[in-house]
Design an enzyme around this catalytic site. Structure first.
Site, PDB file in Angstrom:
ATOM      1  CD  GLU A 127      -3.036   1.264   2.276  1.00  0.00           C
ATOM      2  OE1 GLU A 127      -3.599   2.113   2.206  1.00  0.00           O
ATOM      3  OE2 GLU A 127      -2.821  -0.190   2.769  1.00  0.00           O
ATOM      4  CB  ALA A 268       0.538  -1.811  11.570  1.00  0.00           C
ATOM      5  CD  GLU A 270      -5.078  -1.937   5.693  1.00  0.00           C
ATOM      6  OE1 GLU A 270      -5.752  -1.580   4.709  1.00  0.00           O
ATOM      7  OE2 GLU A 270      -3.585  -1.791   6.160  1.00  0.00           O
ATOM      8  CG  HIS A 303      -6.235   1.315  12.869  1.00  0.00           C
ATOM      9  ND1 HIS A 303      -6.632   2.081  12.203  1.00  0.00           N
ATOM     10  CD2 HIS A 303      -5.599   0.883  11.502  1.00  0.00           C
ATOM     11  CE1 HIS A 303      -6.522   2.098  11.566  1.00  0.00           C
ATOM     12  NE2 HIS A 303      -5.866   1.869  10.024  1.00  0.00           N
ATOM     13  CD  GLU A 304      -2.699  -1.738  10.280  1.00  0.00           C
ATOM     14  OE1 GLU A 304      -3.822  -2.497   9.837  1.00  0.00           O
ATOM     15  OE2 GLU A 304      -2.798  -0.513  11.177  1.00  0.00           O
ATOM     16  CG  HIS A 307      -8.021  -1.889   7.835  1.00  0.00           C
ATOM     17  ND1 HIS A 307      -8.410  -0.782   7.802  1.00  0.00           N
ATOM     18  CD2 HIS A 307      -6.619  -1.410   8.579  1.00  0.00           C
ATOM     19  CE1 HIS A 307      -8.129   0.553   6.931  1.00  0.00           C
ATOM     20  NE2 HIS A 307      -6.813   0.165   7.669  1.00  0.00           N
ATOM     21  CD  GLU A 326      -6.014   3.687   6.736  1.00  0.00           C
ATOM     22  OE1 GLU A 326      -6.259   3.059   7.961  1.00  0.00           O
ATOM     23  OE2 GLU A 326      -5.616   2.822   6.060  1.00  0.00           O
TER      24      GLU A 326
END
Length: 882
Positions: A127, A268, A270, A303-304, A307, A326
């Site tokens: 990404e 990080a 995802e 968070h990851e 996702h 995001e």
């Protein structure tokens, strides 16, 4: 000096891809001197595209092409065009199979995009546009395919071979090599591809979903980090359970993997089923990580993981929609963190980041909407606006709809768009359809840049008992946007009586006071609103924008008496903290440029004395309230700030408070020195925070008792929070001998742990005592520093320029020249990091002329660098207005 401008990509020019890819079959042959990538794509014409005869156009970057075959037939050189950035094949049929073989050199990949090596480990970061550095492909998020990946490597050096999905085949090969094949059953865009190969140890756990499925959880780390995985695994399980309970989202594969990587540009990534983490964002033990690091790791792991649905199962159509995944996911992880700890403290932390850094971004040359209209390099748009302001935009929808309708809207969004690449409009439409509310005006939050300013005035009619509140909203001009329309803003309000009691909000003059709410969310949709509240014989004290209900600036003529009153009585913890911050800001600002000996507001000392002695308050909130506004925030609030004067005024106030409250600080320190095992609970975290705040204040005034306490705490600490708290206090004191001894002992003890060494770098680079330019340059020459490692660079160069503001803004301009030199150096090896580090120079117009002119000169030095990267070109030229 660069003479060609990178191409500007515009949302208005978006077109659907001419070709789609249904399946991707990859075979990686990994060697010490490079990697051969075999890619077989099942391609078809996109029925939604009007370009029926369009050539197949694939993206590529730094690839050596070895073979191209269409339906099994090798193509000759004249049957395709290779431009260096694209592979173009004309006259392709409606459906076909394309095979491409490329050679790449991961060991020489200093950009850390695509496939690269970190500490001998192969890993990927795709990404936003890294997959094109691996093989030719339509590298855009709206091309979603199912991937099957076979990895072949030396078994001794790379015993672990990982990719997305589930492992379906493995075996040995000749010459000591082996392979593993992974299959991902879910279609995904190329940016979510992940691969890791190396000598790693595995930490396992499991999770049982609500439907009874057992999920295999694994964290892969280098052997030296095997004991630092427990917290991340526990955080992952908490996040999985929370997502099921709060969003109804169950994990969909049989295995979930996390890998810790030392060299990583971001926090990080995802990748579906294979999250790759910067080591600093996953590894923790009480001996090596502070409380803040533990909390940060829990948040990032969540968070990851979140996702998996908000980003992977439903992804973004194009990179203009980046906040779709995001912003929504930051909102989800922020809510999770609030549930795991103190909701008020979490809200304070979120608002502090917004008001200090995101508001600055909104007021700077790189200002852009939450959904940008154009960009040159997408890597420059991984910004606080996309993430943090994007999260606030989602939070405001939650506020306007309420939790039940918001959950209904999120369920509809996931069900309607599962397996699709969509837009922010699709997200808002799902919320509209689920709630029945018209959010047409609300979409302006995605379209307009800048921070709205709410100017509030009030009056009170004692005869009629009517209190009138007028709110006017304006949005400042930003690059490319003027004359903006009023936005839909939720404004949470409470009113307090003379004794601190919450007053009923009676708006129509006839409501029953007993049934009237004590807090209300006013919905601002016009440029000017006046609200009337009845039944108020005495003038109330307004509690404005409770919970920080919108990312806006509030301008209201609070008196110091009102602020002290709110600090003591406001039932909203956030506004208690905010009142304290506003009082401290007002006092500090009154001292900027004032003559020596100017009296410091006595009510400030008394307010802080009351805080230190109030055991009934949430001690986590007290710990936050005892922290003075940062220099960065004070600079952001000032017009044409004089950094040295602001630094001096803040130091004056801090020293005055510490001197006046010495006895209370010593009592606070001892009261919070509780013996026992280290615990990571909100109460224990608050206690350590209060203790270390008191210690730091004592060292600011070079108190000998404080010095002795700091030395003792440093020597006896059984956790990194207390050890680092003592070290930081000593480093920021005038006790040079104790400072040097503690720094030497700390490094000697932790020199073999890269993450702790990064903390050691940071504590020095952020200090106006230990982090002047000669010392910072010495850190760059230290054997532990590595120009190839983004964390090391950020911990010295980034911390110096972003946190040690008095030293960075030295009036002689040496700090600016230093940063320009390092940015130019980094641009040749890692343009992404270079473009992010240059940010402190981009606000040159904000500062007093003596500072601004020198900052501009340093920007011009960067602009004139030969071979300037596209990443840096965009930031520098926009900053200079050229």
């Amino acid at each position: 000096m660069r003479t060609t401008q990178p191409k500007t990509i515009r949302l208005s020019e978006y077109t659907v891809p001419a070709h789609l890819v249904d399946t991707v079959d990859l075979r990686f042959e990994l060697f010490d001197d490079g990697a051969r990538v075999h890619s077989t794509l099942s391609v078809r014409h996109n029925p939604d595209s009007a370009e029926t005869a369009a050539p197949l156009t694939l993206d590529g970057d730094s690839l050596k092409l070895e073979r191209v075959a269409l339906n099994g037939k090798d193509l000759a050189a004249g049957e395709y065009e290779e431009t260096g950035e694209q592979l173009i094949i004309a006259g392709v049929p409606d459906r076909f199979e394309l095979t491409v073989v490329t050679w790449i050199e991961p060991q020489n990949n200093t950009r850390l995009e695509g496939l690269y090596k970190s500490s001998g480990m192969f890993c990927t970061q795709c990404e936003a546009e890294g997959f094109r550095c691996i093989t030719y492909f339509p590298d855009r998020p709206d091309v979603m395919a199912r991937y099957r990946t076979r990895i072949e490597a030396d078994k001794a050096s790379c015993p672990v071979l990982l990719s997305n999905g589930n492992a379906v085949e493995r075996g040995d090969l000749e010459n000591g090599r082996h392979f593993v094949t992974w299959e991902d059953p879910f279609p995904k865009p190329s940016y979510l591809f992940g691969l890791v190969a190396g000598d790693l140890v595995e930490q396992r756990d499991s999770f049982t979903t609500g439907s009874g499925r057992d999920i295999d959880l694994r964290i892969y780390v280098e052997p030296r980090n095997a004991e630092k995985c427990d917290h991340a695994l526990a955080s992952l399980k908490r996040a999985m359970r929370w997502d099921e309970e709060n969003y109804g989202r169950e994990y969909d594969l049989d295995i979930f993997m996390i890998v810790a990587v030392d060299d990583f540009n971001m926090g990080a990534m995802e990748n579906k089923g294979l999250n790759i983490f910067n080591s600093s964002c996953v590894l923790a033990s009480q001996d090596t990580a502070t409380d803040l690091a533990f909390e940060r790791i829990e948040s990032i792991v969540a968070h990851e993981y979140f996702h998996n649905w908000s980003g992977n199962r439903v992804t973004c159509r194009d990179w203009f929609q980046l906040s779709l995944k995001e912003g929504f996911t930051v909102f989800r992880d922020s809510t999770f963190s609030a549930d795991m700890g103190s909701p008020t403290v979490k809200r304070i932390e979120d608002a502090t980041l917004l008001r200090t850094a995101q508001f600055a971004e909104d007021a700077g040359p790189m200002a852009h909407p939450v959904r940008p209209a154009a960009y040159m390099e997408i890597s420059n748009f991984y910004t606080l606006t996309i993430y943090e302001k994007g999260a606030e935009v989602v939070r405001m929808i939650h506020t306007l709809l309420g939790p039940e309708l918001f959950r209904k809207g999120s369920d509809l969004y996931f069900e309607r768009h599962d397996g699709q690449a969509v837009t922010t409009d699709d997200f808002v439409k799902a919320m509209e359809d689920a709630s029945g509310r018209d959010l047409s005006q609300y979409r302006l939050w995605y379209e307009q840049a800048g921070t709205p300013q709410l100017t509030v005035s009030d009056s009170h009619d004692s005869e009629q008992g009517v209190y009138r509140l007028t709110i006017e909203q304006t949005i400042p001009d930003t690059p490319g946007q003027t004359d903006k329309k009023p936005q839909h803003i939720p404004f949470a309000l409470g009113l307090l009586g003379a004794n601190g009691e919450a007053l009923p909000l009676i708006q129509d003059g006839s409501s029953d006071a007993e049934s009237a709410p004590l807090e209300q969310v006013l919905e601002l949709t016009e440029a000017r609103h006046t609200f009337e509240f009845h039944g108020l014989p005495g003038r109330p004290v307004p509690s404005l924008l409770r919970h920080f209900s919108a990312p806006v600036r509030v301008i209201y003529p609070w008196s110091r008496d009102q602020l002290v009153f709110l600090m003591s009585h406001d039932p909203d913890g956030f506004n208690r903290w905010d009142a304290g911050q506003r009082l401290a800001v007002d006092v500090i600002q009154s001292l900027v440029g004032a003559s020596e000996g100017t009296e410091i507001e006595p009510r400030l000392v008394e307010a802080y004395r009351a805080l230190l002695g109030d055991s009934t308050l949430d001690q986590a909130l007290v710990a936050k309230m005892l922290q003075l506004p940062s220099e960065a925030y004070l600079i952001e609030l000032a017009d044409s700030p004089d950094v040295a004067a602001i630094h001096h005024a803040r130091e004056q106030v801090l020293q005055h408070l510490a001197t006046s409250l010495r006895e209370e600080l010593i009592a606070c320190y001892h009261r919070n020195s509780v013996a026992g095992n280290y615990e990571l609970t909100p109460e224990s975290i608050a206690r350590r925070s209060l203790r270390n705040t008191a210690l730091s204040w004592l060292l600011v005034i070079n108190d000998e008792t404080g010095r002795d306490l700091a030395v003792q705490q440093f020597q006896e600490a059984d956790n990194m929070t207390d050890r680092m708290g003592a070290l930081r206090a000593l480093v920021n004191s005038d006790y040079a001998a104790e400072r040097s001894k503690a720094l030497e002992e700390f490094y000697a003890h932790f020199q073999d742990d890269p993450q702790v060494v990064e903390q050691w770098f940071s504590v020095q680079a952020s200090s106006d005592r230990a982090g002047q330019l000669p010392q910072v340059n010495a850190l760059l020459e230290h054997p532990a520093f590595d120009w190839k490692n983004p964390n090391k660079i950020r911990s010295v160069v980034g911390v110096f320029a972003g946190q040690n503001l008095a030293a960075f803004h030295n009036p002689d301009g040496s700090g600016y020249a230093f940063l320009a030199d390092k940015v130019c150096r980094l641009d040749d090896s890692n343009p992404q990091i270079a473009a992010r580090l240059v940010t402190p120079l981009t606000r040159w117009k904000k500062f007093a002329p003596a500072y601004g002119s020198l900052m501009r000169e340093s920007l011009e030095q960067i602009r004139d660098k030969s071979g300037l990267s596209a990443d840096l070109y965009e930031v520098v030229h926009k900053s200079l207005g050229s």
